[in-house]
Design a protein around this motif. Structure first.
Motif, PDB file in Angstrom:
ATOM      1  N   UNK A  10       0.851  -1.188   0.000  1.00 54.79           N
ATOM      2  CA  UNK A  10       0.000   0.000   0.000  1.00 54.79           C
ATOM      3  C   UNK A  10       0.887   1.238   0.000  1.00 54.79           C
ATOM      4  N   UNK A  11       0.632   2.142  -0.912  1.00 55.89           N
ATOM      5  CA  UNK A  11       1.369   3.400  -0.979  1.00 55.89           C
ATOM      6  C   UNK A  11       0.641   4.432  -0.120  1.00 55.89           C
ATOM      7  N   UNK A  16       6.242   6.415  -1.683  1.00 58.14           N
ATOM      8  CA  UNK A  16       5.972   4.972  -1.684  1.00 58.14           C
ATOM      9  C   UNK A  16       5.655   4.494  -3.094  1.00 58.14           C
ATOM     10  N   UNK A  17       4.833   5.241  -3.788  1.00 62.78           N
ATOM     11  CA  UNK A  17       4.444   4.872  -5.142  1.00 62.78           C
ATOM     12  C   UNK A  17       5.661   4.797  -6.066  1.00 62.78           C
ATOM     13  N   UNK A  18       6.512   5.799  -5.986  1.00 64.69           N
ATOM     14  CA  UNK A  18       7.721   5.819  -6.815  1.00 64.69           C
ATOM     15  C   UNK A  18       8.596   4.608  -6.487  1.00 64.69           C
ATOM     16  N   UNK A  19       8.753   4.298  -5.210  1.00 66.82           N
ATOM     17  CA  UNK A  19       9.586   3.155  -4.815  1.00 66.82           C
ATOM     18  C   UNK A  19       9.005   1.833  -5.322  1.00 66.82           C
ATOM     19  N   UNK A  20       7.705   1.653  -5.237  1.00 66.08           N
ATOM     20  CA  UNK A  20       7.071   0.436  -5.756  1.00 66.08           C
ATOM     21  C   UNK A  20       7.311   0.309  -7.260  1.00 66.08           C
ATOM     22  N   UNK A  21       7.176   1.406  -7.978  1.00 66.10           N
ATOM     23  CA  UNK A  21       7.382   1.369  -9.426  1.00 66.10           C
ATOM     24  C   UNK A  21       8.833   1.055  -9.771  1.00 66.10           C
ATOM     25  N   UNK A  22       9.755   1.583  -8.996  1.00 62.38           N
ATOM     26  CA  UNK A  22      11.177   1.247  -9.198  1.00 62.38           C
ATOM     27  C   UNK A  22      11.410  -0.239  -8.996  1.00 62.38           C
ATOM     28  N   UNK A  38      -1.580   7.747 -17.725  1.00 62.62           N
ATOM     29  CA  UNK A  38      -2.809   6.973 -17.733  1.00 62.62           C
ATOM     30  C   UNK A  38      -2.619   5.512 -17.355  1.00 62.62           C
ATOM     31  N   UNK A  39      -1.389   5.093 -17.056  1.00 57.06           N
ATOM     32  CA  UNK A  39      -1.199   3.697 -16.692  1.00 57.06           C
ATOM     33  C   UNK A  39      -1.424   3.454 -15.199  1.00 57.06           C
ATOM     34  N   UNK A  40      -1.595   4.525 -14.412  1.00 59.39           N
ATOM     35  CA  UNK A  40      -1.882   4.376 -12.984  1.00 59.39           C
ATOM     36  C   UNK A  40      -3.389   4.444 -12.789  1.00 59.39           C
ATOM     37  N   UNK A  41      -3.930   3.422 -12.130  1.00 55.81           N
ATOM     38  CA  UNK A  41      -5.358   3.377 -11.825  1.00 55.81           C
ATOM     39  C   UNK A  41      -5.531   3.876 -10.394  1.00 55.81           C
ATOM     40  N   UNK A  42      -5.824   5.176 -10.253  1.00 54.35           N
ATOM     41  CA  UNK A  42      -5.950   5.778  -8.930  1.00 54.35           C
ATOM     42  C   UNK A  42      -7.238   5.315  -8.284  1.00 54.35           C
ATOM     43  N   UNK A  43      -7.164   4.946  -7.022  1.00 52.81           N
ATOM     44  CA  UNK A  43      -8.343   4.557  -6.245  1.00 52.81           C
ATOM     45  C   UNK A  43      -8.626   5.665  -5.246  1.00 52.81           C
ATOM     46  N   UNK A  50      -4.134  11.900  -0.241  1.00 46.68           N
ATOM     47  CA  UNK A  50      -3.659  10.687   0.434  1.00 46.68           C
ATOM     48  C   UNK A  50      -4.308  10.634   1.823  1.00 46.68           C
ATOM     49  N   UNK A  51      -4.931   9.508   2.126  1.00 46.23           N
ATOM     50  CA  UNK A  51      -5.547   9.316   3.442  1.00 46.23           C
ATOM     51  C   UNK A  51      -4.466   9.088   4.485  1.00 46.23           C
ATOM     52  N   UNK A  52      -4.666   9.630   5.657  1.00 46.79           N
ATOM     53  CA  UNK A  52      -3.688   9.447   6.745  1.00 46.79           C
ATOM     54  C   UNK A  52      -3.914   8.137   7.457  1.00 46.79           C
TER      55      UNK A  52
END
Length: 52
Positions: A10-11, A16-22, A38-43, A50-52
């Motif tokens: 979970x990012x 976090x997101x950048x690290x996961x993609x790396x 457009x390749x990221x499917x944001x939820x 970003x939720x805390x």
């Protein structure tokens, strides 16, 4: 975050997101997130919220 159906984690922020993609093998992860081609499917709210 899922890559090819595998849950990587979970990012909780952009870092976090950048690290996961790396870890998934994306060479220019920071550029990819910044351009969001457009390749990221944001939820939820999307890249600016970003939720805390």
């Amino acid at each position: 975050m899922q890559v090819d159906g595998e849950v990587l984690g979970v990012a909780y922020g952009m870092g976090d997101l950048v690290e996961f993609l790396r870890r998934a093998g994306l060479e220019d992860a920071e550029g990819a997130v910044a351009s969001d081609g457009g390749f990221i499917d944001w939820r939820g709210e999307g890249p600016g919220e970003w939720a805390a």
